[in-house]
Design a protein around this motif. Structure first.
Motif, PDB file in Angstrom:
ATOM      1  N   PHE A  78       0.845  -1.192   0.000  1.00 41.13           N
ATOM      2  CA  PHE A  78       0.000   0.000   0.000  1.00 41.13           C
ATOM      3  C   PHE A  78       0.878   1.239   0.000  1.00 41.13           C
ATOM      4  O   PHE A  78       1.848   1.315   0.740  1.00 41.13           O
ATOM      5  CB  PHE A  78      -0.920   0.029   1.231  1.00 41.13           C
ATOM      6  CG  PHE A  78      -1.869  -1.121   1.292  1.00 41.13           C
ATOM      7  CD1 PHE A  78      -2.972  -1.162   0.474  1.00 41.13           C
ATOM      8  CD2 PHE A  78      -1.650  -2.177   2.157  1.00 41.13           C
ATOM      9  CE1 PHE A  78      -3.853  -2.221   0.517  1.00 41.13           C
ATOM     10  CE2 PHE A  78      -2.520  -3.243   2.222  1.00 41.13           C
ATOM     11  CZ  PHE A  78      -3.619  -3.266   1.400  1.00 41.13           C
ATOM     12  N   LEU A  83      -2.469   7.019   0.662  1.00 44.03           N
ATOM     13  CA  LEU A  83      -3.530   6.775   1.636  1.00 44.03           C
ATOM     14  C   LEU A  83      -3.744   7.954   2.579  1.00 44.03           C
ATOM     15  O   LEU A  83      -4.796   8.083   3.185  1.00 44.03           O
ATOM     16  CB  LEU A  83      -3.223   5.513   2.440  1.00 44.03           C
ATOM     17  CG  LEU A  83      -3.301   4.201   1.663  1.00 44.03           C
ATOM     18  CD1 LEU A  83      -2.867   3.045   2.536  1.00 44.03           C
ATOM     19  CD2 LEU A  83      -4.695   3.971   1.141  1.00 44.03           C
ATOM     20  N   VAL A  88      -8.730  10.424  -0.310  1.00 45.27           N
ATOM     21  CA  VAL A  88      -8.551   8.975  -0.257  1.00 45.27           C
ATOM     22  C   VAL A  88      -8.953   8.469   1.126  1.00 45.27           C
ATOM     23  O   VAL A  88      -9.611   7.433   1.260  1.00 45.27           O
ATOM     24  CB  VAL A  88      -7.095   8.589  -0.595  1.00 45.27           C
ATOM     25  CG1 VAL A  88      -6.870   7.103  -0.404  1.00 45.27           C
ATOM     26  CG2 VAL A  88      -6.764   8.995  -2.016  1.00 45.27           C
ATOM     27  N   THR A  89      -8.588   9.207   2.157  1.00 43.33           N
ATOM     28  CA  THR A  89      -8.959   8.826   3.517  1.00 43.33           C
ATOM     29  C   THR A  89     -10.475   8.816   3.678  1.00 43.33           C
ATOM     30  O   THR A  89     -11.049   7.882   4.249  1.00 43.33           O
ATOM     31  CB  THR A  89      -8.332   9.797   4.540  1.00 43.33           C
ATOM     32  OG1 THR A  89      -6.922   9.811   4.346  1.00 43.33           O
ATOM     33  CG2 THR A  89      -8.643   9.378   5.956  1.00 43.33           C
ATOM     34  N   CYS A  92     -11.902   5.788   1.879  1.00 45.52           N
ATOM     35  CA  CYS A  92     -11.662   4.548   2.627  1.00 45.52           C
ATOM     36  C   CYS A  92     -12.598   4.439   3.825  1.00 45.52           C
ATOM     37  O   CYS A  92     -13.150   3.371   4.099  1.00 45.52           O
ATOM     38  CB  CYS A  92     -10.207   4.473   3.083  1.00 45.52           C
ATOM     39  SG  CYS A  92      -9.045   4.193   1.744  1.00 45.52           S
ATOM     40  N   MET A  95     -16.117   3.609   2.610  1.00 41.06           N
ATOM     41  CA  MET A  95     -16.250   2.194   2.254  1.00 41.06           C
ATOM     42  C   MET A  95     -16.316   1.324   3.501  1.00 41.06           C
ATOM     43  O   MET A  95     -17.078   0.352   3.548  1.00 41.06           O
ATOM     44  CB  MET A  95     -15.090   1.753   1.368  1.00 41.06           C
ATOM     45  CG  MET A  95     -15.167   2.297  -0.042  1.00 41.06           C
ATOM     46  SD  MET A  95     -13.891   1.662  -1.131  1.00 41.06           S
ATOM     47  CE  MET A  95     -12.417   2.417  -0.460  1.00 41.06           C
ATOM     48  N   ALA A  96     -15.540   1.673   4.531  1.00 38.53           N
ATOM     49  CA  ALA A  96     -15.564   0.898   5.768  1.00 38.53           C
ATOM     50  C   ALA A  96     -16.928   0.996   6.444  1.00 38.53           C
ATOM     51  O   ALA A  96     -17.482  -0.011   6.908  1.00 38.53           O
ATOM     52  CB  ALA A  96     -14.463   1.377   6.704  1.00 38.53           C
TER      53      ALA A  96
END
Length: 152
Positions: A78, A83, A88-89, A92, A95-96
């Motif tokens: 990664f 990230l 991007v954070t 992510c 999505m979590a």
């Protein structure tokens, strides 16, 4: 077919960007193994009893060592710099949260649909006079599958 033709006509044809990096094969295999050990423990822990501690410890130790090695690796699995970018954070984290909510619904629905209503008091049986068969249980997931497909 019309979408393919339209995208071929509209999307500019630019050669892909050249990357100077390489795939971290060792880190990828290591990641698969330690995550697999932890997941194996979570799925087989009740069956194996105390023996499930062995793959759990191996997975946790493997994960900690993997993280330490990946921070110094020239071919990390990664890209930490990528990230840390704000968008991007956020993606992510989104999505979590989506995955956690979806998993919760699926777990609650499957647990609810597999309860034996006759073992419940009548006021808690929700009108079900029997357990759901496998095909009926699968049918309860259809609305979720349709909505997941529809929303992307």
């Amino acid at each position: 077919m019309p979408t393919t033709i339209a995208s071929f006509a509209i999307v500019p044809h630019v050669p892909p960007a050249q990357s100077g990096g390489r795939i971290g094969l060792l880190g990828t295999v290591w990641l698969i193994n330690w995550v697999g050990a932890v997941l194996l423990t979570l799925t087989q822990g009740l069956v194996w009893g105390g023996a499930a501690v062995i793959p759990l410890i191996a997975g946790v130790v493997g994960g900690v060592l993997w993280m330490r090695v990946e921070r110094k690796s020239s071919a990390a699995v990664f890209d930490v710099v990528l990230l840390k970018l704000p968008l991007v954070t956020v993606a992510c984290l989104s999505m979590a949260v989506f995955g956690a909510v979806n998993a919760t619904f699926l777990l609650l629905l499957s647990s609810y649909s597999q309860v034996v209503p006759s073992s419940l008091p009548p006021e808690d049986a929700y009108g079900l006079g029997r357990t759901l068969a496998v095909d009926e249980n699968a049918g309860t997931f259809v609305p979720y599958a349709v909505e997941d497909t529809r929303s992307g």
